[in-house]
Design a protein around this motif. Structure first.
Motif, PDB file in Angstrom:
ATOM      1  N   ALA A  23       0.806  -1.209   0.000  1.00 34.52           N
ATOM      2  CA  ALA A  23       0.000   0.000   0.000  1.00 34.52           C
ATOM      3  C   ALA A  23       0.838   1.257   0.000  1.00 34.52           C
ATOM      4  O   ALA A  23       0.454   2.270  -0.553  1.00 34.52           O
ATOM      5  CB  ALA A  23      -0.917  -0.012   1.234  1.00 34.52           C
ATOM      6  N   GLY A  24       1.986   1.250   0.623  1.00 36.02           N
ATOM      7  CA  GLY A  24       2.725   2.478   0.769  1.00 36.02           C
ATOM      8  C   GLY A  24       3.757   2.741  -0.288  1.00 36.02           C
ATOM      9  O   GLY A  24       4.473   3.727  -0.218  1.00 36.02           O
ATOM     10  N   THR A 445     -13.524   6.396 -10.198  1.00 34.58           N
ATOM     11  CA  THR A 445     -12.674   5.527 -11.013  1.00 34.58           C
ATOM     12  C   THR A 445     -11.308   6.159 -11.252  1.00 34.58           C
ATOM     13  O   THR A 445     -10.284   5.472 -11.229  1.00 34.58           O
ATOM     14  CB  THR A 445     -13.341   5.227 -12.356  1.00 34.58           C
ATOM     15  N   SER A 446     -11.275   7.464 -11.473  1.00 33.91           N
ATOM     16  CA  SER A 446      -9.993   8.149 -11.700  1.00 33.91           C
ATOM     17  C   SER A 446      -9.126   8.135 -10.457  1.00 33.91           C
ATOM     18  O   SER A 446      -7.900   7.981 -10.542  1.00 33.91           O
ATOM     19  CB  SER A 446     -10.247   9.591 -12.149  1.00 33.91           C
ATOM     20  N   ILE A 447      -9.748   8.288  -9.294  1.00 30.34           N
ATOM     21  CA  ILE A 447      -8.988   8.266  -8.038  1.00 30.34           C
ATOM     22  C   ILE A 447      -8.325   6.909  -7.845  1.00 30.34           C
ATOM     23  O   ILE A 447      -7.131   6.814  -7.502  1.00 30.34           O
ATOM     24  CB  ILE A 447      -9.919   8.598  -6.854  1.00 30.34           C
ATOM     25  N   TYR A 448      -9.056   5.829  -8.097  1.00 32.61           N
ATOM     26  CA  TYR A 448      -8.476   4.497  -7.927  1.00 32.61           C
ATOM     27  C   TYR A 448      -7.370   4.231  -8.941  1.00 32.61           C
ATOM     28  O   TYR A 448      -6.339   3.628  -8.605  1.00 32.61           O
ATOM     29  CB  TYR A 448      -9.561   3.431  -8.052  1.00 32.61           C
ATOM     30  N   LEU A 449      -7.573   4.655 -10.179  1.00 29.87           N
ATOM     31  CA  LEU A 449      -6.542   4.407 -11.183  1.00 29.87           C
ATOM     32  C   LEU A 449      -5.286   5.219 -10.881  1.00 29.87           C
ATOM     33  O   LEU A 449      -4.163   4.731 -11.056  1.00 29.87           O
ATOM     34  CB  LEU A 449      -7.075   4.749 -12.575  1.00 29.87           C
ATOM     35  N   CYS A 450      -5.454   6.455 -10.428  1.00 30.53           N
ATOM     36  CA  CYS A 450      -4.288   7.252 -10.038  1.00 30.53           C
ATOM     37  C   CYS A 450      -3.574   6.634  -8.843  1.00 30.53           C
ATOM     38  O   CYS A 450      -2.340   6.640  -8.773  1.00 30.53           O
ATOM     39  CB  CYS A 450      -4.717   8.683  -9.703  1.00 30.53           C
ATOM     40  N   TYR A 451      -4.339   6.099  -7.896  1.00 28.83           N
ATOM     41  CA  TYR A 451      -3.725   5.456  -6.742  1.00 28.83           C
ATOM     42  C   TYR A 451      -2.925   4.230  -7.156  1.00 28.83           C
ATOM     43  O   TYR A 451      -1.861   3.935  -6.584  1.00 28.83           O
ATOM     44  CB  TYR A 451      -4.798   5.079  -5.730  1.00 28.83           C
ATOM     45  N   ALA A 452      -3.412   3.497  -8.157  1.00 30.87           N
ATOM     46  CA  ALA A 452      -2.682   2.335  -8.652  1.00 30.87           C
ATOM     47  C   ALA A 452      -1.446   2.752  -9.441  1.00 30.87           C
ATOM     48  O   ALA A 452      -0.395   2.120  -9.336  1.00 30.87           O
ATOM     49  CB  ALA A 452      -3.600   1.473  -9.525  1.00 30.87           C
ATOM     50  N   GLU A 453      -1.582   3.818 -10.245  1.00 33.41           N
ATOM     51  CA  GLU A 453      -0.435   4.311 -11.012  1.00 33.41           C
ATOM     52  C   GLU A 453       0.653   4.844 -10.096  1.00 33.41           C
ATOM     53  O   GLU A 453       1.825   4.517 -10.236  1.00 33.41           O
ATOM     54  CB  GLU A 453      -0.890   5.420 -11.966  1.00 33.41           C
ATOM     55  N   ASP A 454       0.243   5.682  -9.140  1.00 34.81           N
ATOM     56  CA  ASP A 454       1.209   6.296  -8.233  1.00 34.81           C
ATOM     57  C   ASP A 454       0.463   6.814  -7.005  1.00 34.81           C
ATOM     58  O   ASP A 454      -0.220   7.841  -7.086  1.00 34.81           O
ATOM     59  CB  ASP A 454       1.946   7.439  -8.927  1.00 34.81           C
ATOM     60  N   PRO A 455       0.541   6.143  -5.854  1.00 28.50           N
ATOM     61  CA  PRO A 455      -0.161   6.600  -4.649  1.00 28.50           C
ATOM     62  C   PRO A 455       0.221   8.014  -4.223  1.00 28.50           C
ATOM     63  O   PRO A 455      -0.578   8.700  -3.581  1.00 28.50           O
ATOM     64  CB  PRO A 455       0.257   5.573  -3.589  1.00 28.50           C
ATOM     65  N   LEU A 456       1.428   8.465  -4.600  1.00 28.54           N
ATOM     66  CA  LEU A 456       1.856   9.813  -4.211  1.00 28.54           C
ATOM     67  C   LEU A 456       0.994  10.896  -4.855  1.00 28.54           C
ATOM     68  O   LEU A 456       0.928  12.013  -4.355  1.00 28.54           O
ATOM     69  CB  LEU A 456       3.323  10.019  -4.587  1.00 28.54           C
TER      70      LEU A 456
END
Length: 503
Positions: A23-24, A445-456
């Motif tokens: 996760a981190g 959906t965009s928030i989850y995809l961005c989190y998968a691409e780069d959590p930062l």
């Protein structure tokens, strides 16, 4: 850091696979040129994808539009104006009415659906938590009330249908009750995001106007069908065909808004703000241009299957988690679950973000998005989140209220056409409310995809929300790992007994 997690999207899965992401840790560093890569991809010329489905959709619009116009005009101010009744003389007919007897009722239903859609969206912006609770609990109550009213009016079939729907809704809420706090958190942040993008609201308003224009033609033709001299069976078959067409058209418009909004939200998160220097020039206009040209075929293709597969997946996942130790039933549900999971890899709503940003074909986008979620472990978080189901509840509630209004108005003068008007009005209301709800779902959906691409990227946007997402992802990964170990330990004694018997 690598760790072993289950690959299935259900919380009770026992299958194990390797997920090289915790996760981190970020999948792609924000400082490694990711923003520039996305900006270049967003600004460059793109190839047309899924052109076959674009042609099919446009051809379908032309054929259905002509049929609607002819059927509506045939009964407008004069019975059998175009002499169409001569082709239906083999079908048992009934007394015919005029198109204008029903067209105003559809107009009122469309107005109710439009008002409800914007009311839901405005209230989500100011009273998000309360509105989400209303969606969850009021839908069950409303279905139960409709069931009682139908039984009271001796409409046994519809009474049973609404009772079953209320029961299934109640069981689903019970099965996911522990997930609702996190779902509310995600939806609140998504609403916060879209309300800061005024252009997004204007796009949603523009597409709702386009939908209302198509509904004017659709309701004109549907009114002609309801008013025709064809027997009830003939009317129902025509209305079913036109309703399937309306569902596809509404899904295409909703997903077009989905592509535009998710692309905008993704770019805002990637570049660190709407006013960032690295932000592409006129991102909204470019996203709109791509959505209605090179990517429109992919949208038409995905709109055929995505909604049905998503809904089936929610129901099976909620039912599967409550089966218990009934091995026979669990085996059957597992078969359906894995079948649906296979389809989800090629038909999921996260494909629309990839379409918006990278301009890929639908299946390619869906597969890439799902593989990204699987490899990073974020899919465990998505499986736990019920934001899509909650928004669907709001859409269903809006559609049912619209249909109820249509039934009340139709019952006054045309009591024999109540069911036809009510069912079609429900579909109209769901599409209009769904156009408003898709704005929030696109942000999710965009928030989850961005989190998968780069959590930062999420950390830069909202550090507190990032910590909460990371904590929840860590809990879900631990839960899946423990479930996988339980399944392995449960299977070991059987292996030992089999070895003993062999000896």
């Amino acid at each position: 850091m690598n760790q072993s997690i289950p690959s299935s999207s259900d919380d009770d899965s026992g299958n194990m696979t390797t997920a090289p992401q915790s996760a981190g840790h970020s999948h792609i560093s924000a400082d490694s040129g990711n923003s520039a890569l996305v900006g270049n991809s967003f600004g460059e010329s793109r190839h047309w994808h899924d052109v076959f489905w674009l042609g099919i959709f446009l051809l379908h619009l032309i054929i259905i539009g002509l049929a609607l116009g002819l059927l509506g005009l045939n009964r407008f101010r004069k019975k059998d104006r175009l002499n169409i009744d001569q082709y239906t003389n083999r079908i048992i007919g009934t007394e015919a009415d005029l198109t204008e007897d029903y067209w105003p009722l559809y107009a009122i239903a469309a107005a109710v659906g439009t008002v409800l859609g914007w009311a839901w969206l405005l209230l989500l912006g100011s009273r998000a938590n309360q509105m989400m609770k209303i969606f969850v609990h009021l839908l069950t109550t409303y279905l139960a009330v409709l069931s009682v009213l139908c039984f009271w009016d001796k409409l046994v079939f519809w009474g049973v249908a609404f009772a079953v729907g209320s029961g299934l809704q109640f069981l689903y809420i019970i099965s996911v009750i522990d997930r609702l706090p996190f779902t509310m958190l995600v939806l609140q942040r998504a609403v916060k995001m879209v309300w800061k993008l005024s252009d997004v609201m204007r796009i949603a308003c523009a597409f709702m106007i386009i939908m209302c224009l198509w509904l004017a033609l659709w309701s004109f033709g549907a009114s002609g069908v309801v008013a025709s001299s064809i027997g009830d069976s003939g009317r129902w078959w025509l209305l079913v065909v036109f309703s399937v067409s309306l569902f596809w058209t509404g899904a295409v418009l909703c997903n077009t808004v989905h592509v535009i909004v998710s692309g905008m939200v993704f770019l805002v998160l990637i570049h660190g703000g709407r006013e960032a220097a690295s932000m592409p020039h006129n991102p909204l206009l470019q996203s709109l241009r791509y959505a209605v040209t090179t990517s429109f075929g992919s949208i038409c293709y995905g709109s055929l299957f995505t909604a049905a597969i998503r809904t089936l997946r929610w129901e099976i996942r909620g039912f599967r988690s409550k089966i218990g130790n009934n091995e026979c039933l669990l085996c059957c549900v597992d078969f359906l679950f894995h079948l649906v999971e296979t389809l989800v890899r090629f038909f999921n709503k996260y494909a629309y973000v990839q379409i918006a940003v990278y301009g890929k074909s639908f299946n390619h986008s869906a597969r890439d998005a799902w593989e990204l979620f699987q490899s990073t472990g974020v899919e465990a978080l998505i499986a736990y989140d019920c934001s899509g189901a909650v928004l669907l509840m709001g859409t269903l509630l809006g559609g049912l209220i619209t249909g109820t209004c249509a039934v009340i108005m139709t019952r006054i003068k045309h009591s024999d056409r109540v069911i036809m008007m009510g069912t079609t009005a429900v579909l109209m209301g769901m599409i209009l409310v769904g156009l408003a709800m898709v704005v929030v779902e696109s942000a999710v959906t965009s928030i989850y995809l961005c989190y998968a691409e780069d959590p930062l990227l999420i950390h830069r946007w909202d550090p507190e929300f990032f910590d909460q997402m990371s904590e929840m992802l860590h809990e879900r990964l631990q839960h899946r790992s423990s479930r996988g170990m339980q399944v392995l330990n449960h299977n070991r004694p059987g292996d030992r007994i089999q070895e003993t018997v062999s000896i």
